[in-house]
Motif scaffolding. Structure first.
Motif, PDB file in Angstrom:
ATOM      1  N   ARG A 167      28.651  11.958   4.396  1.00 28.05           N
ATOM      2  CA  ARG A 167      27.420  11.179   4.614  1.00 28.05           C
ATOM      3  C   ARG A 167      26.246  11.944   4.010  1.00 28.05           C
ATOM      4  N   VAL A 168      25.192  11.178   3.699  1.00 29.20           N
ATOM      5  CA  VAL A 168      23.947  11.791   3.239  1.00 29.20           C
ATOM      6  C   VAL A 168      22.926  11.533   4.338  1.00 29.20           C
ATOM      7  N   VAL A 169      22.282  12.592   4.796  1.00 23.23           N
ATOM      8  CA  VAL A 169      21.292  12.444   5.863  1.00 23.23           C
ATOM      9  C   VAL A 169      19.907  12.750   5.295  1.00 23.23           C
ATOM     10  N   ILE A 170      18.995  11.810   5.459  1.00 25.66           N
ATOM     11  CA  ILE A 170      17.635  11.997   4.960  1.00 25.66           C
ATOM     12  C   ILE A 170      16.661  11.755   6.114  1.00 25.66           C
ATOM     13  N   GLY A 171      15.932  12.790   6.467  1.00 24.05           N
ATOM     14  CA  GLY A 171      14.930  12.664   7.531  1.00 24.05           C
ATOM     15  C   GLY A 171      13.550  12.701   6.907  1.00 24.05           C
ATOM     16  N   ALA A 172      12.805  11.619   7.046  1.00 24.58           N
ATOM     17  CA  ALA A 172      11.485  11.562   6.387  1.00 24.58           C
ATOM     18  C   ALA A 172      10.507  10.819   7.271  1.00 24.58           C
ATOM     19  N   SER A 173       9.216  11.081   7.042  1.00 29.49           N
ATOM     20  CA  SER A 173       8.230  10.362   7.844  1.00 29.49           C
ATOM     21  C   SER A 173       7.654   9.159   7.105  1.00 29.49           C
ATOM     22  N   THR A 174       7.944   9.033   5.797  1.00 30.45           N
ATOM     23  CA  THR A 174       7.519   7.821   5.094  1.00 30.45           C
ATOM     24  C   THR A 174       8.695   7.232   4.323  1.00 30.45           C
ATOM     25  N   GLU A 175       8.635   5.925   4.098  1.00 24.38           N
ATOM     26  CA  GLU A 175       9.719   5.268   3.383  1.00 24.38           C
ATOM     27  C   GLU A 175       9.769   5.741   1.929  1.00 24.38           C
ATOM     28  N   ASP A 176       8.591   5.929   1.339  1.00 19.47           N
ATOM     29  CA  ASP A 176       8.535   6.364  -0.070  1.00 19.47           C
ATOM     30  C   ASP A 176       9.278   7.673  -0.281  1.00 19.47           C
ATOM     31  N   ALA A 177       9.012   8.631   0.626  1.00 16.72           N
ATOM     32  CA  ALA A 177       9.654   9.944   0.478  1.00 16.72           C
ATOM     33  C   ALA A 177      11.162   9.814   0.647  1.00 16.72           C
ATOM     34  N   ALA A 178      11.571   9.017   1.639  1.00 19.06           N
ATOM     35  CA  ALA A 178      13.005   8.837   1.871  1.00 19.06           C
ATOM     36  C   ALA A 178      13.663   8.210   0.643  1.00 19.06           C
ATOM     37  N   MET A 179      12.994   7.208   0.048  1.00 21.03           N
ATOM     38  CA  MET A 179      13.564   6.515  -1.114  1.00 21.03           C
ATOM     39  C   MET A 179      13.679   7.452  -2.312  1.00 21.03           C
TER      40      MET A 179
END
Ligand code: UDX
Length: 432
Positions: A167-179
């Motif tokens: 799995r890839v786990v991405i923790g971000a506070s904005t959608e842009d950064a996560a994308m």
């Protein structure tokens, strides 16, 4: 995408190589000039199957380069991965000083919008800390995001794991950064979990601690097997067949070592305590693991009550197969204890002997398993390298003074070894 990877240790080097291989322009930065020089010559600081070839190919195609100019690397990339070490402090808490110094550099070199991605294993809350440090040091009015993207690769199969992650786990506070980070993994067929930064940080520790718990659990069961006549291999096979449990990480043996499990379990226990949550279960996981070597040695002592002048051939030194990593390797404490009881040690490992020489002296390093077996009172298998399965056991046995084998990883079939005349002792299979 233009990426920098700060820190060219295990995680940084593999991450950089794999991102370059997926078509990105990657700069690996490290303050260790010697390491950088060697990497630029195509010489790897670690042994990892497939790594050298991948690094060299991407260097030749100019998608991957290494520098000690960390400032330059940050200034010239849009996504900055923090991949520096997070060793334990004396009390077991995680030392964040390397992460902090990279965050200071990111702040000082923030010359445009950047996504800062933490790949180092860091306690929950570190994302906020990195954000604060970058903010305190930034001189321009540009924006940045801090994302957590933990790495789950295993040593020895790091490239394969990075290319086929569970799995890839991405923790971000904005959608842009996560994308932005997700884009990097777009070509991989892996489930992606997008979450907040704190959850992503905790996922990594929870995963490692759970796996360590499985290992300690089966090792505790192995002790019961030894006293009761049960066979831990049979028990573990059938227990693991329950899909809710799963068969992996249920091999009883000498316990877990390496650069992750030991430090991550302690770190999570300390973090929990700091937050007012007592995680006594983890203390027991560590206690069981810490007791494995003593328990194993007590079995060897039962068979060889007087070790003075006994010669033991140790097969495998690395903390696990397919790596030259000696961090928290069980071989070190096993050998130390045997030597302190008067035994002489001969040892062989396919790749870790150079690293082992820096840590273990007063033993004879051999150039093969057969060299180890010559005139030995017993063979002790510590690391289950595949090549040890292919050994000519008759030749090995004929070289030994007495055909005794302690299998610390339940690697061999006891019945086969016994039929060849070996006195065989595994883990969790009967008393000595
Ligand atoms: C581990 C995690 O698996 C990985 O996801 C994370 O990113 C880093 O930590 P690694 O330390 O490379 O990876 O090795 P791993 O294969 O997980 O083994 C860890 C230790 O557990 C080794 O000492 C191994 O010998 C031991 N182990 C593993 C057992 O004793 N029994 C088992 O059943 C499995």
């Amino acid at each position: 995408m233009k990426i920098s990877v700060i820190g060219t240790g295990y995680v940084g080097l593999v991450t950089g190589a794999v991102f370059a291989d997926m078509g990105n322009e990657v700069v690996g930065a490290d303050i260790d000039q010697r390491k950088v020089d060697r990497l630029n010559e195509g010489v790897m600081p670690i042994y990892e199957p497939g790594l050298e070839e991948m690094v060299r190919r991407n260097q030749a195609e100019r998608r991957l380069r290494f520098t000690s100019d960390v400032d330059w690397a940050i200034q010239n990339t849009e996504v900055v991965f923090i991949c520096v070490g997070t060793p334990p402090k004396n009390g077991g808490e995680t030392d964040l000083s390397f992460v902090e110094s990279v965050a200071v550099k990111i702040g000082k070199n923030l010359n445009g919008h950047k996504v800062v991605v933490n790949k180092s294993t860091v306690p929950v809350g570190t994302g906020d800390f990195v954000k604060k440090v970058v903010l305190m040091n930034k001189r321009t009015d540009v924006d940045f995001e801090v994302v957590s993207n933990p790495e789950f690769l295993r040593e020895g199969s790091a490239i394969a794991d990075a290319l086929n992650p569970s799995r890839v786990v991405i923790g971000a506070s904005t959608e842009d950064a996560a994308m932005k980070v997700m884009e990097l993994y777009a070509t991989l067929e892996a489930p992606v979990f997008i979450t907040d930064v704190a959850s992503a940080e905790l996922i990594k520790y929870a995963s490692n601690a759970f796996l360590a718990m499985k290992i300690s659990f089966i090792n505790a069961i192995a002790n019961i097997c030894e006293k009761s006549g049960a066979n831990v291999t049979e028990v573990s096979k059938a227990v693991g067949a329950d899909q809710r449990i799963g068969p992996e990480f249920l091999n009883a043996g000498l316990g877990y070592g390496g650069s992750c499990f030991p430090k991550d379990v302690v770190s999570l226990e300390r973090t929990a305590r700091k937050l007012g949550c007592d995680f006594a279960l983890l203390r027991e996981v560590m206690k069981i693991n810490d007791g494995r070597v003593d328990h194993f040695i007590s079995r060897v002592t039962k068979r060889f009550p007087n070790m003075k002048d006994c010669v033991f051939g140790v097969l495998g030194l690395a903390f696990k197969p397919n790596t030259d990593d000696m961090r928290e390797a069980k071989s070190v404490t096993i050998i130390q204890q045997l030597i302190s009881m008067g035994a002489k040690i001969k040892a062989y490992d396919p790749v870790a002997m150079d690293n082992a020489r820096d840590i273990i002296s007063d033993i004879t390093y051999c150039d093969s398993a057969y060299g180890c077996a010559k005139d030995a009172d017993a063979i002790i298998l510590v690391t289950e390298w595949r090549e040890f399965r292919l050994l000519d056991m008759r030749r090995l046995g004929d070289l030994m003074k007495s055909k005794v084998m302690f299998d610390g990883r339940n690697f061999y079939d006891p019945e086969k070894k016994k039929s060849m005349g070996f006195e065989y002792y595994g883990i969790g299979k009967g008393e000595i």
